[in-house]
Write an enzyme that holds these catalytic residues in place. Structure first.
Site, mmCIF file in Angstrom:
data_model
loop_
_atom_site.group_PDB
_atom_site.id
_atom_site.type_symbol
_atom_site.label_atom_id
_atom_site.label_comp_id
_atom_site.label_asym_id
_atom_site.label_seq_id
_atom_site.Cartn_x
_atom_site.Cartn_y
_atom_site.Cartn_z
ATOM 1 N N HIS A 66 0.856 -1.067 -0.107
ATOM 2 C CA HIS A 66 0.124 0.151 -0.321
ATOM 3 C C HIS A 66 0.948 0.908 0.320
ATOM 4 O O HIS A 66 0.616 1.907 -0.336
ATOM 5 C CB HIS A 66 -1.434 -0.119 1.512
ATOM 6 C CG HIS A 66 -1.391 -0.960 2.111
ATOM 7 N ND1 HIS A 66 -3.500 -1.263 0.502
ATOM 8 C CD2 HIS A 66 -1.708 -2.689 2.366
ATOM 9 C CE1 HIS A 66 -3.095 -2.797 1.371
ATOM 10 N NE2 HIS A 66 -2.402 -3.212 1.617
ATOM 11 N N HIS A 91 5.371 6.090 5.907
ATOM 12 C CA HIS A 91 5.342 6.205 5.009
ATOM 13 C C HIS A 91 5.180 7.403 4.092
ATOM 14 O O HIS A 91 4.943 8.494 4.492
ATOM 15 C CB HIS A 91 3.906 4.943 5.516
ATOM 16 C CG HIS A 91 2.901 5.412 5.905
ATOM 17 N ND1 HIS A 91 2.490 5.456 6.968
ATOM 18 C CD2 HIS A 91 2.149 6.935 5.573
ATOM 19 C CE1 HIS A 91 1.445 6.218 6.911
ATOM 20 N NE2 HIS A 91 0.991 6.704 5.587
ATOM 21 N N HIS A 93 2.567 8.849 0.756
ATOM 22 C CA HIS A 93 0.800 8.214 -0.393
ATOM 23 C C HIS A 93 2.001 9.766 -1.350
ATOM 24 O O HIS A 93 2.016 10.728 -1.459
ATOM 25 C CB HIS A 93 0.157 9.029 -0.215
ATOM 26 C CG HIS A 93 -0.425 8.432 1.509
ATOM 27 N ND1 HIS A 93 -1.413 7.603 1.459
ATOM 28 C CD2 HIS A 93 -0.134 8.579 2.390
ATOM 29 C CE1 HIS A 93 -1.120 7.193 2.743
ATOM 30 N NE2 HIS A 93 -0.878 7.848 3.652
ATOM 31 N N HIS A 117 3.764 10.955 6.520
ATOM 32 C CA HIS A 117 2.948 10.699 7.362
ATOM 33 C C HIS A 117 3.868 9.885 8.406
ATOM 34 O O HIS A 117 4.693 8.819 7.496
ATOM 35 C CB HIS A 117 2.097 9.807 7.350
ATOM 36 C CG HIS A 117 1.017 9.987 6.594
ATOM 37 N ND1 HIS A 117 -0.234 9.675 5.800
ATOM 38 C CD2 HIS A 117 0.399 12.271 6.505
ATOM 39 C CE1 HIS A 117 -0.804 11.050 4.875
ATOM 40 N NE2 HIS A 117 -0.653 11.870 5.623
ATOM 41 N N THR A 198 -5.855 6.720 7.168
ATOM 42 C CA THR A 198 -6.292 6.849 5.926
ATOM 43 C C THR A 198 -6.716 5.903 4.876
ATOM 44 O O THR A 198 -6.680 5.452 4.380
ATOM 45 C CB THR A 198 -5.562 8.378 5.303
ATOM 46 O OG1 THR A 198 -4.520 7.489 4.885
ATOM 47 C CG2 THR A 198 -5.097 9.634 5.854
ATOM 48 N N THR A 199 -6.050 4.664 5.943
ATOM 49 C CA THR A 199 -6.286 3.578 5.341
ATOM 50 C C THR A 199 -7.455 2.553 6.461
ATOM 51 O O THR A 199 -7.377 2.741 7.324
ATOM 52 C CB THR A 199 -4.772 2.463 5.678
ATOM 53 O OG1 THR A 199 -4.516 2.316 6.289
ATOM 54 C CG2 THR A 199 -3.922 3.282 4.575
#
Ligand SMILES: NS(=O)(=O)c1c(F)c(F)c(S(=O)(=O)CCO)c(N[C@H]2CCc3ccccc32)c1F
Ligand SMILES: [Zn+2]
Length: 263
Positions: A66, A91, A93, A117, A198-199
């Site tokens: 992800h 991680h 995005h 993040h 947010t996941t």
């Protein structure tokens, strides 16, 4: 848990089928619009401890299908919140090389190229991330907006290893570096609101701090991030590129976004 993706038949509009919190209140990310903002004079500078890691320390860089994530040692923590929040992982995005807009939070509807993040958990109350992840006071995430511009030597400290984690579940050990260098120069200007992962499973357990000032990475660095990774395993016959791994903005409802700055 069940498999989930950012688009297609398991995409974000279907997450709530298997992950009910994803369809609930207090969801993240959000579009941070000026009319939602309220200055809060009690919001002092964010203070972080032990972010300057020695190159003798080994960190695990991994592709979890992800995102690309970096494990962080438990000596790193945020000291300026009412409770100690200990670092767990960071991680990113991002968008795609054809559409370099992939941040999760928007500011006045502007989407940035990417977003970093740094995930922390309330270690005063919970023994680890897993015990904290679904508690309303469990997590604190520091968010950094990323735009394409000057080369960023701090991001290069892990981006240079990205070809070692091209496929899902690949991991490499990398030398420690100063994680503070990934954050913007000013830690006193930020947005603050109560939100969620947010996941999936989208637990409403995150105290969000999004720094006002973006950092830059070069176009070459962005393209490396956006084109090097796959969400599929190395042996899978159909390689699935990992990009545009951002959730769309969620309903703000009656939430207020606090700001630590006046103008
Ligand atoms: N944007 S975000 O900050 O909400 C957020 C993510 F976007 C994200 F992708 C991940 S993950 O672990 O890389 C993959 C899915 O959990 C996490 N990981 C968190 C959630 C659960 C968990 C458990 C242990 C360590 C980290 C995490 C996350 F907190
Ligand atoms: Zn995230």
């Amino acid at each position: 848990g069940a498999k989930w993706t950012y688009s297609g038949q398991d995409g974000q509009q279907y997450w709530s089928k298997h992950y009910p919190y994803c369809g609930g209140p207090f969801q993240s990310p959000i579009d941070i619009e000026s009319e939602l903002l309220r200055f809060d004079p009690t919001l002092g500078p964010i203070e972080v401890q032990n972010y300057d890691l020695s190159p003798d320390e080994q960190l695990t860089l991994g592709n979890n299908g992800h995102s690309v994530q970096l494990s962080l040692p438990g000596k790193m923590y945020i000291s300026s919140l009412p409770r100690r929040y200990t670092a767990a992982q960071l991680h990113l995005h991002w968008g795609s090389s054809s559409k370099p807009a992939g941040s999760e939070h928007l500011v006045n509807s502007r989407q940035y190229a990417a977003e970093l993040h740094v995930v922390h958990f309330n270690s005063d109350k919970y023994p680890n991330m897993s015990m904290a992840v679904d508690k309303s006071d469990g997590l604190a995430v520091l968010g950094v907006l990323i735009e394409v511009g000057e080369f960023n030597p701090a991001f290069e400290q892990f981006l240079k290893f990205i070809n070692g984690v091209k496929y899902r579940d690949q991991k490499v050990q990398i030398p420690g570096f100063n994680i503070r260098g990934l954050l913007p120069p000013r830690l006193d200007e930020y947005y603050r609101y109560d939100g969620s992962l947010t996941t999936p499973p989208c637990y409403p357990s995150v105290l969000w701090t999004l720094f006002r000032n973006p950092v830059t990475i070069s176009r070459k660095q962005f393209v490396a991030l956006a084109t090097s990774l796959y969400s599929s395993h190395a042996q899978d016959s159909t390689p699935l590129p990992l990009n545009s791994n951002f959730r769309k903005p969620q309903a703000v409802d009656s939430r207020v976004v606090l700001v630590s700055f006046k103008e």
